[in-house]
Design an enzyme around this catalytic site. Sequence first.
Site, PDB file in Angstrom:
ATOM      1  N   GLY A   6       0.843  -1.191   0.000  1.00  0.00           N
ATOM      2  CA  GLY A   6       0.000   0.000   0.000  1.00  0.00           C
ATOM      3  C   GLY A   6       0.874   1.233   0.000  1.00  0.00           C
ATOM      4  N   MET A   7       0.811   2.032  -1.074  1.00  0.00           N
ATOM      5  CA  MET A   7       1.702   3.178  -1.222  1.00  0.00           C
ATOM      6  C   MET A   7       0.905   4.477  -1.224  1.00  0.00           C
ATOM      7  SD  MET A   7       4.493   1.650  -3.928  1.00  0.00           S
ATOM      8  CE  MET A   7       5.650   2.985  -3.573  1.00  0.00           C
ATOM      9  N   SER A   8       1.359   5.430  -0.408  1.00  0.00           N
ATOM     10  CA  SER A   8       0.634   6.682  -0.228  1.00  0.00           C
ATOM     11  C   SER A   8       1.316   7.877  -0.859  1.00  0.00           C
ATOM     12  CB  SER A   8       0.469   6.958   1.272  1.00  0.00           C
ATOM     13  OG  SER A   8       1.749   7.171   1.868  1.00  0.00           O
ATOM     14  N   GLY A   9       2.550   7.703  -1.290  1.00  0.00           N
ATOM     15  CA  GLY A   9       3.312   8.830  -1.822  1.00  0.00           C
ATOM     16  C   GLY A   9       4.283   9.399  -0.820  1.00  0.00           C
ATOM     17  N   VAL A  11       7.430   8.874   2.302  1.00  0.00           N
ATOM     18  CA  VAL A  11       8.705   8.182   2.375  1.00  0.00           C
ATOM     19  C   VAL A  11       8.574   6.798   3.001  1.00  0.00           C
ATOM     20  CG1 VAL A  11       9.324   9.228   4.608  1.00  0.00           C
ATOM     21  CG2 VAL A  11      11.134   8.445   3.056  1.00  0.00           C
ATOM     22  N   SER A  13       6.029   4.413   3.023  1.00  0.00           N
ATOM     23  CA  SER A  13       5.554   3.348   2.134  1.00  0.00           C
ATOM     24  C   SER A  13       6.498   3.154   0.953  1.00  0.00           C
ATOM     25  CB  SER A  13       4.133   3.649   1.641  1.00  0.00           C
ATOM     26  OG  SER A  13       4.064   4.879   0.943  1.00  0.00           O
ATOM     27  N   MET A  32      -4.244   3.686  -3.130  1.00  0.00           N
ATOM     28  CA  MET A  32      -5.672   3.694  -2.795  1.00  0.00           C
ATOM     29  C   MET A  32      -6.212   5.115  -2.779  1.00  0.00           C
ATOM     30  SD  MET A  32      -5.710   0.948   0.364  1.00  0.00           S
ATOM     31  CE  MET A  32      -4.024   1.291   0.906  1.00  0.00           C
ATOM     32  N   CYS A  97     -10.212   3.202   9.675  1.00  0.00           N
ATOM     33  CA  CYS A  97      -9.693   3.140   8.302  1.00  0.00           C
ATOM     34  C   CYS A  97      -8.723   1.972   8.147  1.00  0.00           C
ATOM     35  CB  CYS A  97      -9.001   4.453   7.949  1.00  0.00           C
ATOM     36  SG  CYS A  97      -8.259   4.480   6.298  1.00  0.00           S
ATOM     37  N   GLY A 121       3.582   0.874   5.256  1.00  0.00           N
ATOM     38  CA  GLY A 121       4.666   1.623   5.882  1.00  0.00           C
ATOM     39  C   GLY A 121       4.428   1.944   7.340  1.00  0.00           C
ATOM     40  N   CYS A 197      -6.938  11.797   7.295  1.00  0.00           N
ATOM     41  CA  CYS A 197      -6.592  11.773   5.879  1.00  0.00           C
ATOM     42  C   CYS A 197      -7.528  12.585   4.999  1.00  0.00           C
ATOM     43  CB  CYS A 197      -6.511  10.333   5.389  1.00  0.00           C
ATOM     44  SG  CYS A 197      -7.841   9.272   5.955  1.00  0.00           S
TER      45      CYS A 197
END
Length: 365
Positions: A6-9, A11, A13, A32, A97, A121, A197
């Site tokens: 799961g990548m959020s943008g 550092v 993740s 996501m 969440c 992350g 978020c």
Amino acid sequence: MKVVVGMSGGVDSSVTALLLKQQGYAVTGLFMKNWEDDDDSDYCSTRQDLVDVASVCDVIGIDLEVVNFSAEYKDRVFADFLREYEAGRTPNPDVLCNSEIKFRCFLDHAMQLGAERIATGHYAQVREWNNDGRREYQLLKAEDGTKDQSYFLYRLNQQQLAKTLFPLGTLYKREVRRIAEQAGLHVAAKKDSTGICFIGERPFREFLMRYLPAQPGEIRSLDDDSVLGEHQGLMYHTIGQRKGLHIGGIKGNQDEAGEHEAWYVAKKDVKANVLYVVQGHEHPALLRDRLVATDLNWIAGRDPHTNWVYTAKPRYRTPDMPCEIDRIADGRAEIAFAQPQWALTPGQSVVVYESKVCLGGGIIV
């Protein structure tokens, strides 16, 4: 082994994906999208975050998937968020969440993509434990105590933990940024996201008023029931709140230096729409040595022992406090602390630990 990250943008993740790729996993990044109401506003960074994720995946050399969970988020997280505020409580949507979106919708989607594990992350650890011949998965605190996020993960269960990797659990934040910089990831110095978020950096009350219109009522002193002012809605205030009451000029008790003590929210009467306040940080109404928690989740799938000494966090930013669980019955737990706790807040999570092991917890009532 195929792992979907799961990548959020950010550092964290990004380095998670990098480390797993270096360790030989077949890694796919997954971004996501969980919020749509105002993703074109100044406060929503979704578009830039996706650009950052794509850039990181390109540098690392992994595929990227994009999925929209906005409908699920609104139904499973945001609707509950609004209901809790309407009821006079102060929820923590990040906890919900994690359990409903990141470790349910995301996990299910990753399995459909053929993954054997997912990774995020988060600063936490998973340990496989042999408990009298039975395999058990434990959620542990991260080595970096200042970044530990097990508090937000206490609702996870055995099935979710069995499929989850937390590569950052043994690292400190400074190491994570150094790894990102050495790998040439442009997000190495990117500022950490803060707050809820879907709210971002905007004024919280302004955001909440879009969904829960103002309902003015009286502000009263809990000590003598005198009217001190007017609030615009109980949902805009939380227990222990000091700022935003607009009654600072009203005199009353003085501290040792002769200064008039500040006012704090001590109680909400939802039925009468009255906000009760007290003066002084150490007012008895703000201190409690026990609480009741409901909506319980015990990670091991069984209740912890009563009358054993554990520690608990009644809010994320407080240190672990010694406690005992006096009673667990009818979906409720009674927790007694060794010393009074300040401003225990209905709707917030209380999480119980045995040393570094997160046992689970519930919602304060």
